[in-house]
Design an enzyme around this catalytic site. Sequence first.
Site, PDB file in Angstrom:
ATOM      1  N   GLU A 172       0.825  -1.233   0.000  1.00 39.70           N
ATOM      2  CA  GLU A 172       0.000   0.000   0.000  1.00 39.70           C
ATOM      3  C   GLU A 172       0.850   1.271   0.000  1.00 39.70           C
ATOM      4  O   GLU A 172       0.635   2.172   0.834  1.00 39.70           O
ATOM      5  CB  GLU A 172      -0.969  -0.018   1.198  1.00 39.70           C
ATOM      6  CG  GLU A 172      -2.001  -1.119   1.099  1.00 39.70           C
ATOM      7  CD  GLU A 172      -3.106  -1.070   2.145  1.00 39.70           C
ATOM      8  OE1 GLU A 172      -2.998  -0.300   3.119  1.00 39.70           O
ATOM      9  OE2 GLU A 172      -4.092  -1.816   1.975  1.00 39.70           O
ATOM     10  N   GLU A 291      -5.465  -8.318  -0.538  1.00 39.40           N
ATOM     11  CA  GLU A 291      -6.187  -8.031   0.715  1.00 39.40           C
ATOM     12  C   GLU A 291      -7.641  -7.762   0.362  1.00 39.40           C
ATOM     13  O   GLU A 291      -7.931  -6.821  -0.385  1.00 39.40           O
ATOM     14  CB  GLU A 291      -5.619  -6.796   1.442  1.00 39.40           C
ATOM     15  CG  GLU A 291      -4.309  -7.062   2.143  1.00 39.40           C
ATOM     16  CD  GLU A 291      -3.857  -5.886   3.007  1.00 39.40           C
ATOM     17  OE1 GLU A 291      -4.716  -5.218   3.618  1.00 39.40           O
ATOM     18  OE2 GLU A 291      -2.638  -5.645   3.052  1.00 39.40           O
TER      19      GLU A 291
HETATM   20  O1  AHR Z   1      -5.085  -6.045   6.881  1.00 36.11           O
HETATM   21  C1  AHR Z   1      -4.979  -4.938   7.723  1.00 36.11           C
HETATM   22  C2  AHR Z   1      -4.256  -3.780   7.068  1.00 36.11           C
HETATM   23  O2  AHR Z   1      -5.042  -3.265   6.052  1.00 36.11           O
HETATM   24  C3  AHR Z   1      -2.952  -4.082   6.392  1.00 36.11           C
HETATM   25  O3  AHR Z   1      -1.870  -4.049   7.260  1.00 36.11           O
HETATM   26  C4  AHR Z   1      -2.829  -2.981   5.394  1.00 36.11           C
HETATM   27  O4  AHR Z   1      -2.096  -3.367   4.266  1.00 36.11           O
HETATM   28  C5  AHR Z   1      -4.256  -2.604   5.081  1.00 36.11           C
HETATM   29  O5  AHR Z   1      -4.466  -1.253   5.152  1.00 36.11           O
END
Ligand code: AHR
Length: 498
Positions: A172, A291
């Site tokens: 990210e 994610e």
């Molecule tokens: O999964 C939780 C968090 O969400 C992770 O660390 C991050 O990559 C995202 O913002």
Amino acid sequence: KKAKMILDKDFKISKVDKRIYGSFIEHLGRAVYDGIYEPDHKEADEMGFRKDVIELVKELKVPIVRYPGGNFVSGYNWEDGIGPKEKRPRRLELAWSSLETNQIGINEFSDWAKKANTEIMMAINLGTRGIDAARNIVEYCNIREGSYWSDLRKSHGYKEPHNIKLWNLGNEMDGPWQIGHKTADEYGRIACEAAKVMKIVDPSIELVACGSSNSSMPTFGQWEATVLEHTYDYVDYISMHTYYGNEENDIENFLAKSLDMDAFIKAVVSTADYVKAKKRSRKTINISFDEWNVWFHSRENDKKIEPWTIAPPLLEDVYTFEDALLVGCLLITLLKHADRVKIACLAQLVNVIAPIMTEKGGKAWRQTIYYPYLHASTYGRGEVLASVIDSPKYDSKDFSDVPFLESTAVINDENDELTIFAVNRDKADSMLFECELKGFENYRFIEHIVLENNDIKAANTKENPDNVVPHSKNDAVIEDGLVKVLLPRLSWNVIRLE
Ligand code: AHR
């Protein structure tokens, strides 16, 4: 209501890459410490890993687990987690304001992954670190012997290389919250140079460049285009992340949020192909949706957690039945894009926004979202069929023309079993589902698995771990190639035929 689907055995979208059933373990909250690792627990094995948790992970058949972050990785020195445990530093972990003891590092995690029958997707730090640390970690993990870092691994008791084949180039990096946040040009340059040296060390690895943290990021679109302009020849995938919530307690709108995921995927595919066209490249960049999940229940509680503690209970969403329905819709959406989405990670796996929860010193249990994930991972392997669907629709606060039926089908290439996954989004009525089968002569019905509940807020807890569980029905009929089955109002359904 009534919805219709047509499936033809010869009309396929793509083979499912099993890595779309991946998940994620971050050094965050109680995912690692007091999650997968609890040396004092009665279920702990000789390395301190909880065997009951490993059994649940194995039941899910998780093919790949992203590690060690997440936001954590952007401040992580991977060398802190190798060598004698008593010499490893305790660090202030800035992403989540916790204390990191480094008792688990890449070597221990690779042992855990073997025990859990899974592979590792490793993320490198492109926040506070760069090219040098990137080439060294690949050498440490993947080179057999005869060089400084590979011999160091051997001296740590790991004679065989870990052979990690899939790597994230940071996490990210478009997000202002990220340690070492960068502009698209800054990130694109460092990702390109890191990718170059990593592939010189081990040309067999695959690399994922960071895409946007979600589709509402102000830089979304331009970020992907710029990053891929820099990295196109060196990377294999662009990442996508997204989390959905039901803060407004509006189930019609909440269950429609998979339409956002669908539009997001289409936009990233178009952007990747735009760069491909500009570069006159023959290579196609696919998607690592590394994610995705529902995440909103724990946000208020997390603000109250004391900083600089070890394994604080962060991001411990207790999932409800309605969350499981959206997770089902999201899994179906990923499958529908199996031609371009090759990797996806349900974020995360244990305790932190997770399908598996544990109590320190106590039991482990399955959250509601465990079940659609289990069913898709178990029955959704093979080839996704192109389905034609005619469903009644509704409008919600943010979406129009939301089909009441969300559905897809997978034909298993090993045993020719056909599985139809379906969510009925309708909160008022059950739905008559009719599926016309072409080329499936002599197929018979095996079972209809249903996840349904009268209480949309029902959850599984330590006290009541089996409050929301699926059950099997024998209610489908096949007549002249037409499958007829009733989908209860608000339900996740798995219809199996052979
Ligand atoms: O999964 C939780 C968090 O969400 C992770 O660390 C991050 O990559 C995202 O913002």
